[in-house]
Motif scaffolding. Structure first.
Motif, PDB file in Angstrom:
ATOM      1  N   ASP A  14       0.834  -1.193   0.000  1.00  0.00           N
ATOM      2  CA  ASP A  14       0.000   0.000   0.000  1.00  0.00           C
ATOM      3  C   ASP A  14       0.878   1.255   0.000  1.00  0.00           C
ATOM      4  O   ASP A  14       2.049   1.207   0.378  1.00  0.00           O
ATOM      5  CB  ASP A  14      -0.975  -0.038   1.181  1.00  0.00           C
ATOM      6  CG  ASP A  14      -0.296   0.224   2.503  1.00  0.00           C
ATOM      7  OD1 ASP A  14      -0.207   1.402   2.881  1.00  0.00           O
ATOM      8  OD2 ASP A  14       0.158  -0.744   3.157  1.00  0.00           O
ATOM      9  N   PRO A  15       0.342   2.387  -0.436  1.00  0.00           N
ATOM     10  CA  PRO A  15       1.139   3.605  -0.580  1.00  0.00           C
ATOM     11  C   PRO A  15       1.838   4.057   0.708  1.00  0.00           C
ATOM     12  O   PRO A  15       2.967   4.539   0.654  1.00  0.00           O
ATOM     13  CB  PRO A  15       0.122   4.649  -1.053  1.00  0.00           C
ATOM     14  CG  PRO A  15      -0.925   3.851  -1.754  1.00  0.00           C
ATOM     15  CD  PRO A  15      -1.016   2.569  -0.979  1.00  0.00           C
ATOM     16  N   GLN A  16       1.187   3.903   1.870  1.00  0.00           N
ATOM     17  CA  GLN A  16       1.825   4.294   3.129  1.00  0.00           C
ATOM     18  C   GLN A  16       3.016   3.397   3.437  1.00  0.00           C
ATOM     19  O   GLN A  16       4.091   3.878   3.798  1.00  0.00           O
ATOM     20  CB  GLN A  16       0.823   4.270   4.297  1.00  0.00           C
ATOM     21  CG  GLN A  16       1.435   4.643   5.639  1.00  0.00           C
ATOM     22  CD  GLN A  16       2.006   6.056   5.674  1.00  0.00           C
ATOM     23  OE1 GLN A  16       1.445   6.981   5.088  1.00  0.00           O
ATOM     24  NE2 GLN A  16       3.125   6.236   6.362  1.00  0.00           N
ATOM     25  N   GLY A  46       3.876  11.513  -0.640  1.00  0.00           N
ATOM     26  CA  GLY A  46       3.955  12.942  -0.916  1.00  0.00           C
ATOM     27  C   GLY A  46       4.139  13.819   0.300  1.00  0.00           C
ATOM     28  O   GLY A  46       3.934  15.030   0.230  1.00  0.00           O
ATOM     29  N   PHE A  47       4.551  13.252   1.406  1.00  0.00           N
ATOM     30  CA  PHE A  47       4.699  14.001   2.665  1.00  0.00           C
ATOM     31  C   PHE A  47       5.915  13.506   3.434  1.00  0.00           C
ATOM     32  O   PHE A  47       6.211  12.311   3.444  1.00  0.00           O
ATOM     33  CB  PHE A  47       3.454  13.808   3.543  1.00  0.00           C
ATOM     34  CG  PHE A  47       3.616  14.352   4.932  1.00  0.00           C
ATOM     35  CD1 PHE A  47       3.420  15.698   5.191  1.00  0.00           C
ATOM     36  CD2 PHE A  47       3.984  13.521   5.977  1.00  0.00           C
ATOM     37  CE1 PHE A  47       3.595  16.199   6.471  1.00  0.00           C
ATOM     38  CE2 PHE A  47       4.162  14.014   7.258  1.00  0.00           C
ATOM     39  CZ  PHE A  47       3.956  15.362   7.502  1.00  0.00           C
ATOM     40  N   ALA A  48       6.599  14.430   4.091  1.00  0.00           N
ATOM     41  CA  ALA A  48       7.668  14.050   5.025  1.00  0.00           C
ATOM     42  C   ALA A  48       7.813  15.132   6.081  1.00  0.00           C
ATOM     43  O   ALA A  48       7.592  16.316   5.821  1.00  0.00           O
ATOM     44  CB  ALA A  48       8.993  13.855   4.296  1.00  0.00           C
ATOM     45  N   ARG A  49       8.183  14.698   7.293  1.00  0.00           N
ATOM     46  CA  ARG A  49       8.483  15.610   8.387  1.00  0.00           C
ATOM     47  C   ARG A  49       9.852  15.238   8.938  1.00  0.00           C
ATOM     48  O   ARG A  49      10.115  14.077   9.247  1.00  0.00           O
ATOM     49  CB  ARG A  49       7.454  15.515   9.499  1.00  0.00           C
ATOM     50  CG  ARG A  49       7.723  16.492  10.649  1.00  0.00           C
ATOM     51  CD  ARG A  49       6.752  16.340  11.823  1.00  0.00           C
ATOM     52  NE  ARG A  49       5.365  16.213  11.424  1.00  0.00           N
ATOM     53  CZ  ARG A  49       4.665  15.069  11.459  1.00  0.00           C
ATOM     54  NH1 ARG A  49       5.225  13.951  11.884  1.00  0.00           N
ATOM     55  NH2 ARG A  49       3.411  15.037  11.071  1.00  0.00           N
ATOM     56  N   MET A  50      10.722  16.250   9.053  1.00  0.00           N
ATOM     57  CA  MET A  50      12.064  16.037   9.593  1.00  0.00           C
ATOM     58  C   MET A  50      12.343  17.095  10.649  1.00  0.00           C
ATOM     59  O   MET A  50      11.830  18.215  10.569  1.00  0.00           O
ATOM     60  CB  MET A  50      13.117  16.104   8.490  1.00  0.00           C
ATOM     61  CG  MET A  50      12.907  15.026   7.439  1.00  0.00           C
ATOM     62  SD  MET A  50      14.333  14.794   6.388  1.00  0.00           S
ATOM     63  CE  MET A  50      15.433  13.975   7.538  1.00  0.00           C
ATOM     64  N   THR A  51      13.161  16.721  11.634  1.00  0.00           N
ATOM     65  CA  THR A  51      13.538  17.650  12.690  1.00  0.00           C
ATOM     66  C   THR A  51      15.051  17.766  12.778  1.00  0.00           C
ATOM     67  O   THR A  51      15.788  16.861  12.355  1.00  0.00           O
ATOM     68  CB  THR A  51      12.995  17.203  14.053  1.00  0.00           C
ATOM     69  OG1 THR A  51      13.538  15.911  14.372  1.00  0.00           O
ATOM     70  CG2 THR A  51      11.469  17.144  14.063  1.00  0.00           C
ATOM     71  N   MET A  80      12.817  13.484   0.923  1.00  0.00           N
ATOM     72  CA  MET A  80      12.056  12.346   1.459  1.00  0.00           C
ATOM     73  C   MET A  80      10.645  12.324   0.880  1.00  0.00           C
ATOM     74  O   MET A  80      10.144  11.265   0.500  1.00  0.00           O
ATOM     75  CB  MET A  80      11.995  12.413   2.984  1.00  0.00           C
ATOM     76  CG  MET A  80      13.320  12.304   3.670  1.00  0.00           C
ATOM     77  SD  MET A  80      14.139  10.722   3.373  1.00  0.00           S
ATOM     78  CE  MET A  80      15.749  11.091   4.039  1.00  0.00           C
ATOM     79  N   ALA A  81      10.017  13.494   0.804  1.00  0.00           N
ATOM     80  CA  ALA A  81       8.641  13.556   0.289  1.00  0.00           C
ATOM     81  C   ALA A  81       8.572  13.189  -1.182  1.00  0.00           C
ATOM     82  O   ALA A  81       7.701  12.419  -1.599  1.00  0.00           O
ATOM     83  CB  ALA A  81       8.053  14.952   0.517  1.00  0.00           C
ATOM     84  N   CYS A  82       9.485  13.715  -1.988  1.00  0.00           N
ATOM     85  CA  CYS A  82       9.360  13.461  -3.432  1.00  0.00           C
ATOM     86  C   CYS A  82       9.838  12.070  -3.822  1.00  0.00           C
ATOM     87  O   CYS A  82       9.491  11.596  -4.897  1.00  0.00           O
ATOM     88  CB  CYS A  82      10.017  14.560  -4.266  1.00  0.00           C
ATOM     89  SG  CYS A  82      11.780  14.682  -4.225  1.00  0.00           S
ATOM     90  N   ASN A  83      10.555  11.381  -2.952  1.00  0.00           N
ATOM     91  CA  ASN A  83      10.942   9.990  -3.209  1.00  0.00           C
ATOM     92  C   ASN A  83       9.994   8.999  -2.532  1.00  0.00           C
ATOM     93  O   ASN A  83      10.178   7.791  -2.648  1.00  0.00           O
ATOM     94  CB  ASN A  83      12.381   9.743  -2.758  1.00  0.00           C
ATOM     95  CG  ASN A  83      13.378  10.265  -3.761  1.00  0.00           C
ATOM     96  OD1 ASN A  83      13.696   9.606  -4.738  1.00  0.00           O
ATOM     97  ND2 ASN A  83      13.846  11.487  -3.548  1.00  0.00           N
ATOM     98  N   SER A  84       8.989   9.500  -1.838  1.00  0.00           N
ATOM     99  CA  SER A  84       8.080   8.636  -1.074  1.00  0.00           C
ATOM    100  C   SER A  84       7.207   7.747  -1.947  1.00  0.00           C
ATOM    101  O   SER A  84       6.606   6.797  -1.446  1.00  0.00           O
ATOM    102  CB  SER A  84       7.191   9.494  -0.161  1.00  0.00           C
ATOM    103  OG  SER A  84       6.322  10.298  -0.935  1.00  0.00           O
ATOM    104  N   HIS A  85       7.141   8.022  -3.237  1.00  0.00           N
ATOM    105  CA  HIS A  85       6.378   7.172  -4.148  1.00  0.00           C
ATOM    106  C   HIS A  85       7.239   6.038  -4.713  1.00  0.00           C
ATOM    107  O   HIS A  85       6.793   5.273  -5.554  1.00  0.00           O
ATOM    108  CB  HIS A  85       5.794   8.009  -5.289  1.00  0.00           C
ATOM    109  CG  HIS A  85       4.858   9.075  -4.818  1.00  0.00           C
ATOM    110  ND1 HIS A  85       3.646   8.810  -4.227  1.00  0.00           N
ATOM    111  CD2 HIS A  85       4.977  10.430  -4.840  1.00  0.00           C
ATOM    112  CE1 HIS A  85       3.045   9.948  -3.915  1.00  0.00           C
ATOM    113  NE2 HIS A  85       3.844  10.940  -4.269  1.00  0.00           N
ATOM    114  N   ASN A  86       8.496   5.981  -4.262  1.00  0.00           N
ATOM    115  CA  ASN A  86       9.468   4.940  -4.600  1.00  0.00           C
ATOM    116  C   ASN A  86      10.092   5.088  -5.983  1.00  0.00           C
ATOM    117  O   ASN A  86      10.766   4.185  -6.451  1.00  0.00           O
ATOM    118  CB  ASN A  86       8.890   3.524  -4.445  1.00  0.00           C
ATOM    119  CG  ASN A  86      10.007   2.495  -4.341  1.00  0.00           C
ATOM    120  OD1 ASN A  86      11.012   2.718  -3.670  1.00  0.00           O
ATOM    121  ND2 ASN A  86       9.859   1.362  -5.010  1.00  0.00           N
TER     122      ASN A  86
END
Length: 155
Positions: A14-16, A46-51, A80-86
């Motif tokens: 699944d996408p997640q 399409g989302f990422a959070r980094m600290t 991270m977000a733009c590579n999240s679709h693999n």
């Protein structure tokens, strides 16, 4: 918002789950991001959070966080977000607006959100804020998909 089908990237994932696999692989290979003490604290399609905590060695001559480190945090969340679709995806261009200073010991958070994705290009907005929710910077990245996958499918 248009999103490409993930079926051809990793079958039966699944996408997640796919975003989590790609994010883990990207982060493990990104020694620059790790060296700055960044953490990947959230990821989805399409989302990422980094600290990142602002250290003394990240301060400029005004004793505020050097803009290059703020840019790097935003850029890492963008990656991270733009590579999240693999799909292997790189930056085609970006811009940043600095709105407030980061201070030593601040915990900065960069949240990257996909705004548009079509064909091989995408647009992502990244908001960098401190632990009080004050917006430090706004970053916009444009992505371009290249060949290959972030995580190869297992047989």
């Amino acid at each position: 918002m248009h999103r490409d089908s993930q079926a051809d990237a990793v079958p039966h994932v699944d996408p997640q789950a796919l975003a989590e696999l790609a994010g883990k692989a990207m982060f493990e290979r990104d020694t620059a991001t790790q060296a700055l003490g960044m953490q990947l604290t959230g990821i989805g399609p399409g989302f990422a959070r980094m600290t990142m905590t602002v250290r003394a060695d990240m301060l400029n001559g005004h004793r505020t966080c050097h803009g290059g480190f703020i840019f790097t945090l935003a850029d890492s969340a963008f990656a991270m977000a733009c590579n999240s679709h693999n799909y292997n995806t790189v930056a085609a261009g970006c811009s940043i607006d600095f709105l407030a200073p980061g201070r030593e010991h601040d915990m900065l958070t960069a949240e990257a959100v996909e705004q548009a994705l079509g064909g091989k290009t995408g647009v992502y907005d990244i908001k960098v804020s401190n632990q009080e929710g004050r917006i430090i910077a706004l970053f916009r990245g444009k992505s371009h998909r290249i060949s290959g996958l972030v995580v190869e499918p297992k047989a």
